[in-house]
Motif scaffolding. Structure first.
Motif, PDB file in Angstrom:
ATOM      1  N   LYS A  65       0.871  -1.169   0.000  1.00  0.00           N
ATOM      2  CA  LYS A  65       0.000   0.000   0.000  1.00  0.00           C
ATOM      3  C   LYS A  65       0.909   1.220   0.000  1.00  0.00           C
ATOM      4  O   LYS A  65       1.662   1.462   0.957  1.00  0.00           O
ATOM      5  CB  LYS A  65      -0.924   0.013   1.212  1.00  0.00           C
ATOM      6  CG  LYS A  65      -1.911   1.173   1.204  1.00  0.00           C
ATOM      7  CD  LYS A  65      -2.936   1.041   2.318  1.00  0.00           C
ATOM      8  CE  LYS A  65      -3.916   2.206   2.322  1.00  0.00           C
ATOM      9  NZ  LYS A  65      -4.695   2.286   1.059  1.00  0.00           N
ATOM     10  N   ASP A  71      -2.379   6.212  -1.555  1.00  0.00           N
ATOM     11  CA  ASP A  71      -3.737   5.749  -1.834  1.00  0.00           C
ATOM     12  C   ASP A  71      -3.764   4.533  -2.750  1.00  0.00           C
ATOM     13  O   ASP A  71      -4.834   4.040  -3.093  1.00  0.00           O
ATOM     14  CB  ASP A  71      -4.545   6.872  -2.489  1.00  0.00           C
ATOM     15  CG  ASP A  71      -4.799   8.035  -1.538  1.00  0.00           C
ATOM     16  OD1 ASP A  71      -4.805   7.796  -0.311  1.00  0.00           O
ATOM     17  OD2 ASP A  71      -4.980   9.174  -2.020  1.00  0.00           O
ATOM     18  N   TRP A  72      -2.594   4.057  -3.164  1.00  0.00           N
ATOM     19  CA  TRP A  72      -2.524   2.979  -4.146  1.00  0.00           C
ATOM     20  C   TRP A  72      -2.300   1.630  -3.474  1.00  0.00           C
ATOM     21  O   TRP A  72      -1.506   1.514  -2.555  1.00  0.00           O
ATOM     22  CB  TRP A  72      -1.379   3.232  -5.134  1.00  0.00           C
ATOM     23  CG  TRP A  72      -1.669   4.345  -6.097  1.00  0.00           C
ATOM     24  CD1 TRP A  72      -1.506   5.683  -5.879  1.00  0.00           C
ATOM     25  CD2 TRP A  72      -2.174   4.210  -7.421  1.00  0.00           C
ATOM     26  NE1 TRP A  72      -1.874   6.396  -6.991  1.00  0.00           N
ATOM     27  CE2 TRP A  72      -2.288   5.518  -7.964  1.00  0.00           C
ATOM     28  CE3 TRP A  72      -2.525   3.118  -8.224  1.00  0.00           C
ATOM     29  CZ2 TRP A  72      -2.744   5.753  -9.250  1.00  0.00           C
ATOM     30  CZ3 TRP A  72      -2.981   3.355  -9.512  1.00  0.00           C
ATOM     31  CH2 TRP A  72      -3.094   4.657 -10.016  1.00  0.00           C
ATOM     32  N   ASN A  73      -3.002   0.614  -3.994  1.00  0.00           N
ATOM     33  CA  ASN A  73      -2.765  -0.776  -3.620  1.00  0.00           C
ATOM     34  C   ASN A  73      -2.069  -1.447  -4.800  1.00  0.00           C
ATOM     35  O   ASN A  73      -2.599  -1.462  -5.920  1.00  0.00           O
ATOM     36  CB  ASN A  73      -4.077  -1.496  -3.322  1.00  0.00           C
ATOM     37  CG  ASN A  73      -4.845  -0.832  -2.195  1.00  0.00           C
ATOM     38  OD1 ASN A  73      -4.287  -0.522  -1.150  1.00  0.00           O
ATOM     39  ND2 ASN A  73      -6.141  -0.601  -2.406  1.00  0.00           N
ATOM     40  N   THR A  74      -0.889  -1.982  -4.563  1.00  0.00           N
ATOM     41  CA  THR A  74      -0.134  -2.589  -5.657  1.00  0.00           C
ATOM     42  C   THR A  74       0.189  -4.037  -5.332  1.00  0.00           C
ATOM     43  O   THR A  74       0.222  -4.443  -4.169  1.00  0.00           O
ATOM     44  CB  THR A  74       1.176  -1.821  -5.920  1.00  0.00           C
ATOM     45  OG1 THR A  74       2.058  -1.993  -4.792  1.00  0.00           O
ATOM     46  CG2 THR A  74       0.919  -0.339  -6.128  1.00  0.00           C
ATOM     47  N   SER A 100      -0.284  -5.477 -10.718  1.00  0.00           N
ATOM     48  CA  SER A 100      -1.490  -4.659 -10.642  1.00  0.00           C
ATOM     49  C   SER A 100      -1.269  -3.460  -9.740  1.00  0.00           C
ATOM     50  O   SER A 100      -0.430  -3.484  -8.829  1.00  0.00           O
ATOM     51  CB  SER A 100      -2.676  -5.485 -10.115  1.00  0.00           C
ATOM     52  OG  SER A 100      -2.485  -5.843  -8.761  1.00  0.00           O
ATOM     53  N   ALA A 101      -2.047  -2.417 -10.008  1.00  0.00           N
ATOM     54  CA  ALA A 101      -2.069  -1.229  -9.168  1.00  0.00           C
ATOM     55  C   ALA A 101      -3.481  -0.671  -9.204  1.00  0.00           C
ATOM     56  O   ALA A 101      -4.115  -0.618 -10.262  1.00  0.00           O
ATOM     57  CB  ALA A 101      -1.070  -0.187  -9.655  1.00  0.00           C
ATOM     58  N   GLU A 102      -3.974  -0.286  -8.049  1.00  0.00           N
ATOM     59  CA  GLU A 102      -5.342   0.234  -7.955  1.00  0.00           C
ATOM     60  C   GLU A 102      -5.379   1.423  -7.020  1.00  0.00           C
ATOM     61  O   GLU A 102      -4.856   1.375  -5.906  1.00  0.00           O
ATOM     62  CB  GLU A 102      -6.298  -0.845  -7.453  1.00  0.00           C
ATOM     63  CG  GLU A 102      -7.720  -0.339  -7.262  1.00  0.00           C
ATOM     64  CD  GLU A 102      -8.597  -1.264  -6.436  1.00  0.00           C
ATOM     65  OE1 GLU A 102      -9.821  -1.097  -6.451  1.00  0.00           O
ATOM     66  OE2 GLU A 102      -8.030  -2.143  -5.754  1.00  0.00           O
ATOM     67  N   LYS A 103      -5.996   2.484  -7.489  1.00  0.00           N
ATOM     68  CA  LYS A 103      -6.307   3.619  -6.638  1.00  0.00           C
ATOM     69  C   LYS A 103      -7.828   3.679  -6.537  1.00  0.00           C
ATOM     70  O   LYS A 103      -8.513   4.077  -7.479  1.00  0.00           O
ATOM     71  CB  LYS A 103      -5.745   4.906  -7.244  1.00  0.00           C
ATOM     72  CG  LYS A 103      -5.789   6.107  -6.293  1.00  0.00           C
ATOM     73  CD  LYS A 103      -7.151   6.779  -6.342  1.00  0.00           C
ATOM     74  CE  LYS A 103      -7.236   7.922  -5.339  1.00  0.00           C
ATOM     75  NZ  LYS A 103      -8.624   8.451  -5.233  1.00  0.00           N
ATOM     76  N   SER A 123     -10.497   7.476  -9.713  1.00  0.00           N
ATOM     77  CA  SER A 123      -9.999   6.121  -9.460  1.00  0.00           C
ATOM     78  C   SER A 123      -9.206   5.669 -10.672  1.00  0.00           C
ATOM     79  O   SER A 123      -9.347   6.224 -11.774  1.00  0.00           O
ATOM     80  CB  SER A 123     -11.151   5.146  -9.193  1.00  0.00           C
ATOM     81  OG  SER A 123     -11.922   4.963 -10.377  1.00  0.00           O
ATOM     82  N   THR A 130      -7.042   1.870 -12.277  1.00  0.00           N
ATOM     83  CA  THR A 130      -6.503   0.519 -12.125  1.00  0.00           C
ATOM     84  C   THR A 130      -5.534   0.245 -13.272  1.00  0.00           C
ATOM     85  O   THR A 130      -5.664   0.810 -14.369  1.00  0.00           O
ATOM     86  CB  THR A 130      -7.602  -0.565 -12.146  1.00  0.00           C
ATOM     87  OG1 THR A 130      -8.179  -0.637 -13.463  1.00  0.00           O
ATOM     88  CG2 THR A 130      -8.687  -0.271 -11.131  1.00  0.00           C
TER      89      THR A 130
END
Length: 995
Positions: free
Chosen positions: A742, A745-748, A809-812, A821, A823
């Motif tokens: 994390k 704000d990004w989950n990678t 992967s990466a997700e905001k 948002s 991805t």
């Protein structure tokens, strides 16, 4: 204080043993693959932890243990107010099929501020301490990201490792792990939607433009590409688990309409080439409504979606060139007139209804029903003319009743289901079918015209009940905290398969450099056997047990340890008895062999032990080896859920489709016969391409009875299909290691996955020459058939894939504060297979083990999917999706004019077009929302699909060269006037309202 370790060890052993015994004894099936969430963490010791669903008032309670650990399983995904006493209140959002961690701490001193205040804003808890390789697709993504279809699974390709595709006929499929679509399973509210008869993985998703479920009714879903827990069954690639929407304490509803006209899309390549655009239009519409019947107690939700499509398609030849010239050069004018643009009409109606009842804080009862009705035209496109198309009815009805009851440290879930799903294609036209082929190219099909092959008319489906139950216990402590989940399953499904109808004889014409022969060289037709039913039925009993331990050893290390065992008893396969006449034929004199040599002995010389395929009705046993260990770990480096190493290993069994197993019955009851005529395609001394060889008579074109009169008996020339008595079950071994972070704000996440799938079902040709040879005249031996019958087709386990993937992967996530948002998903795939993943017939080699491993045609080498959305001022919402992929390999058989050591002049081969991109598309959407009197809103939405009008070609032209020399430049190229994947540049207009 905790119980001392030696007592805990004893207790743990007792609980596990008791759970396994109880699970095995239960006449039910666990609500495995649950869409519900679990919340766990720390609170003050011995305090009551209360979670209240803000939307519907549902309340769940548990008690923290002596050291403050608590677990709340079975929570419906949604936003909750959670508290463990005064000053600990916080509001969180739980996602589907997740296990989230939330620590609740009381004020450290009198008057100190609480950990969090109850507000309308909720922290979305992201699951990071898991060994699974996968990602959640949120409702925000479903509602904003542009899509070609309204199939909710289309968003699954925002997860690395998934490929969602829309083919040239508008039909959708979902694949993962270098395997075909049949290896996928989708679970909706914990109920697997597996198709037990046909390909496609999901019930009803075989060759359809339709959707498995109304998108309006989907809340969100999770995609797991590998290393799922032990509760997942009947899956060997990706598992998708979705949660449906429920009614709340307020009435909410939505209505929408979507329209796309042929005038709003660009021309397809075929339309550009022909100068003629096929009229087309797509209409989609639907509505949903939910609300309270009794506030906090009883709620309802209903949804409907409809489709009315007329999709453009292009009729193209299956063989594109002959002697370097376009194949059309050698075809009659009336055949050439059937190439070009055409259309595929399609209608679908989807219904979903759900009631949920909360009689107490400890009980939840749900009842739901889904109905899917489809009608469409199919069997049109590559090598299939419009005159040979089929009409398909595709229906699926499912009922579900669920009761969940919980105590302080346990949860029990009971699930009753019933399914009724049938796919029923029938020939649109009746009469003679005219098939144009190139005999010199292994009788490759150029175009089918006239009327559909009798084998295209079928009736296949599944019907029956299931009962499930599972038990979760969360108050077990030994070297950490354990959440034990165990259960069992039982389903009793009746399977049905009719493989053909007694209609539409097919006449085959040879296409040569001199033109098309005026007379056919063979005819294929059916002839029913009196007293036998052409419809096969089977009772299919399915049973499974599992045990899963989610063990939080400490604040850093979590283990996911499980074992699953499944058992399937398909009575139609197990109780089948090989007809006495067939057994006698195996033991009869081989007419092509020296005197005294039986056909069985000829087969044995060629490596076929015919006793492995003779069933007495008692010598087949259901496979009992489906033991599936699942082991995973996650290491939270700093115990702050920001940097987590994860990985694991798991074995997962799928199943053998009944569509393959039933042929022993249907082929015997409605056998197919082939007769040959001495009309120019001959290679044999008798003037025919095969036997029986009969003089041509024009009367054969006058009706099916005239051909059936050629059959001396109901056996002569009939194909024999035989399945191995010791058939195995397909499975995959999955290995993975990854790093989840994390960052702001990004989950990678980055992971490497290795998937080895084995024991896939495949048919091979059993025919052998008297000396045991398979290849005769350097080709597959369709002569030397069973005495008095036709060819021998044998079914075995043996197809395999070997896949390595790098998944990034990466997700905001979207938040109201940031307004946006994004991805990003990248997949690198290195996959090989010993058989084209779209085929289960393998007649080019003597056994499946003789096939070489070649690049798999299941996935491109590189694939990127990126999405983004932005909530702009004045009620505007914009979103985009970019998809880029390298070309997917093409698997085929190449004939170079060489003679290989095995006696064949052809060899399986994989080639990849040299284009830089195999697929690329940029999709955009903009929505304008309008407030209506402070209680509702309306919107207008415009989707631009493939806005740069990239041509994503679906058809290929193969040129492997001649005289033993392969074409050194482009052995495979795209057909630039053929069909495409996805759509040309298309505009779609949507209008709707919500309240």
């Amino acid at each position: 204080m905790r119980i001392q370790n030696r007592y805990l060890k004893t207790l743990l052993t007792a609980v596990i043993s008791t759970a396994l015994v109880a699970a095995a004894a239960m006449p039910t099936v666990v609500r495995a693959q649950t869409a519900d969430a679990t919340l766990r963490g720390k609170a003050a010791p011995n305090t009551e932890v209360v979670a209240k669903n803000i939307a519907n008032g549902v309340t769940r309670r548990t008690k923290a243990d002596a050291e403050g650990s608590y677990t709340l399983p079975g929570l419906q995904p949604g936003t909750y107010s959670v508290a463990a006493g005064p000053g600990t209140e916080t509001t969180v959002t739980l996602t589907v099929a997740s296990t989230a961690t939330l620590d609740l701490a009381a004020p450290t001193a009198e008057g100190a501020a609480p950990l969090a205040e109850v507000t309308v804003k909720a922290q979305r808890l992201t699951e990071v301490r898991t060994s699974e390789v996968g990602t959640t697709v949120s409702l925000h993504q479903i509602e904003t990201i542009p899509q070609i279809t309204r199939n909710f699974l289309e968003f699954a390709d925002t997860v690395p490792g998934l490929v969602f595709s829309v083919n040239d006929q508008g039909q959708t499929s979902l694949q993962s792990g270098g395997q075909n679509a049949s290896a996928v399973n989708v679970y909706i509210d914990g109920v697997g939607q597996k198709n037990y008869v046909k390909e496609g993985g999901v019930s009803g998703q075989f060759d359809t433009q339709g959707n498995p479920f109304p998108q309006l009714a989907i809340g969100e879903y999770k995609v797991i590409t590998s290393n799922y827990k032990a509760e997942f069954d009947q899956v060997s690639s990706a598992a998708v688990t979705a949660g449906t929407k429920s009614g709340t304490n307020e009435f909410h509803g939505e209505v929408y309409g979507q329209y796309e006209s042929g005038r709003w899309r660009a021309e397809t390549p075929s339309e550009e080439a022909s100068g003629m655009k096929t009229p087309s239009q797509d209409k989609e519409f639907g509505a949903a409504l939910g609300g309270p019947i009794l506030r906090d107690v009883l709620h309802f939700f209903v949804a409907y979606e409809g489709k009315r499509f007329n999709t453009p398609i292009t009729v193209t030849p299956g063989v594109t060139t002959l002697n370097g010239q376009p194949i059309q050069t050698f075809l009659p004018a009336d055949v050439n007139a059937q190439f070009g643009p055409a259309a595929l009409p399609f209608n679908e109606d989807l219904y979903f209804g759900k009631l949920d009842f909360e009689p107490s804080d400890y009980d939840r009862i749900e009842f739901s029903v889904k109905v899917r009705n489809e009608n469409q035209i199919n069997n049109l496109g590559i090598s299939k003319a419009e005159s040979a198309d089929i009409t398909v009815k595709n229906n699926d009805t499912r009922y579900t009743l669920r009761w969940a009851h919980n105590g302080n440290h346990w949860l029990n879930e009971l699930l009753l289901t019933h399914e009724d799903a049938f796919n029923q294609p029938s020939a649109t036209n009746l009469g003679n079918g005219l098939q144009y082929t190139v005999v010199a190219n292994n009788q490759a099909e150029v175009l089918a015209t006239g009327s559909a092959d009798p084998r295209a008319a079928q009736d296949k489906g599944q019907r029956g009940p299931g009962i499930q139950d599972d038990f979760t216990f969360s108050d077990l402590h030994w070297l950490g905290d354990h959440t034990i989940k165990t259960g069992a399953k039982f389903k009793r499904i009746d399977l049905t398969a009719a493989d053909a109808e007694n209609i539409n004889p097919q006449f085959y014409f040879n296409v040569t450099p001199a033109g098309t022969d005026a007379l056919p060289y063979k005819a294929l037709f059916t002839n029913p056997v009196p007293g036998l039913s052409p419809t096969a039925t089977s009772r299919d009993n399915q049973f499974g047990v599992y045990l899963q331990d989610d063990w939080v050893q400490n604040e850093h290390l979590t283990w996911n340890i499980g074992m699953r065992w499944d058992y399937e008893k398909n009575l139609g396969y197990l109780d089948y008895v090989t007809p006495a006449a067939v057994v006698a034929a195996y033991g009869a004199q081989d007419p092509n062999a020296p005197a005294g040599q039986t056909y069985a002995q000829s087969l044995a010389k060629g490596g076929v032990n015919i006793n492995d395929y003779i069933s007495t009705g008692n010598n087949r046993k259901a496979y009992t080896g489906e033991f599936q260990p699942r082991l995973g770990f996650s290491l939270d480096i700093n115990a702050d859920q920001r940097h987590v190493i994860f990985g694991g290993y798991g074995r997962s069994y799928d199943r053998d489709l009944y569509d393959y197993l039933q042929v022993e019955v249907t082929k015997a009851a409605l056998p197919e016969y082939t007769v040959f005529f001495p009309n120019g395609a001959a290679t044999a001394a008798n003037g025919c391409l095969g036997t029986p060889c009969v003089p041509w008579d024009p009367k054969y074109l006058g009706g099916l009875p005239n051909l059936q009169a050629l059959v001396a008996s109901n056996a002569a020339g009939a194909e024999i299909d035989a399945i191995n008595n010791n058939l195995k079950v397909p499975y995959s071994d999955q290995f993975s290691i990854g790093f989840r972070n994390k960052i702001g704000d990004w989950n990678t996440s980055i992971a490497v996955a290795r998937i080895l799938s084995k024991d896939g079902f495949v048919f091979t040709l059993g025919n052998r020459a008297p000396d045991g040879a398979f290849f005769v005249n350097h080709g597959s031996d369709f002569g030397n058939s069973v005495p008095g019958f036709g060819s021998l087709i044998i079914g075995n386990s043996g197809s395999e894939t070997k896949t390595t993937q790098v998944l990034i992967s990466a997700e905001k996530p979207f938040t109201a504060e940031s307004h946006w948002s994004a991805t990003f998903a990248y997949t690198y795939t290195d996959s090989s297979t010993n058989r084209d993943t779209t085929q289960h017939y393998s007649f080019d080699e003597p056994t499946i083990g003789a096939y070489p491993f070649i690049n798999s045609n299941a996935a491109p080498r590189h694939r990127i999917v990126g999405t983004g959305s932005y909530a702009a001022p004045w009620g505007f919402v914009t979103a985009a999706k970019l998809t880029l992929a390298t070309p997917t390999p093409v698997d085929d058989t190449a004939c170079f004019g060489l003679v290989y050591p095995n006696g064949s002049n052809c060899n399986p081969i994989s080639v990849t077009p040299k284009n830089f991109f195999g697929y690329r598309s940029l999709d955009l959407q903009v929505t304008k929302n309008f407030d209506i009197a402070n209680f509702a809103s309306a919107y207008v939405r415009l989707d631009g699909l493939n806005v740069f009008n990239f041509h994503n070609y679906a058809d290929t032209i193969l040129n492997f060269g001649t005289n033993g020399v392969a074409n050194p430049n482009n052995p495979v190229t795209y057909n630039y006037t053929g069909n495409i994947f996805g759509v040309p540049r298309t505009l779609k207009l949507s209008v709707g309202a919500r309240f």
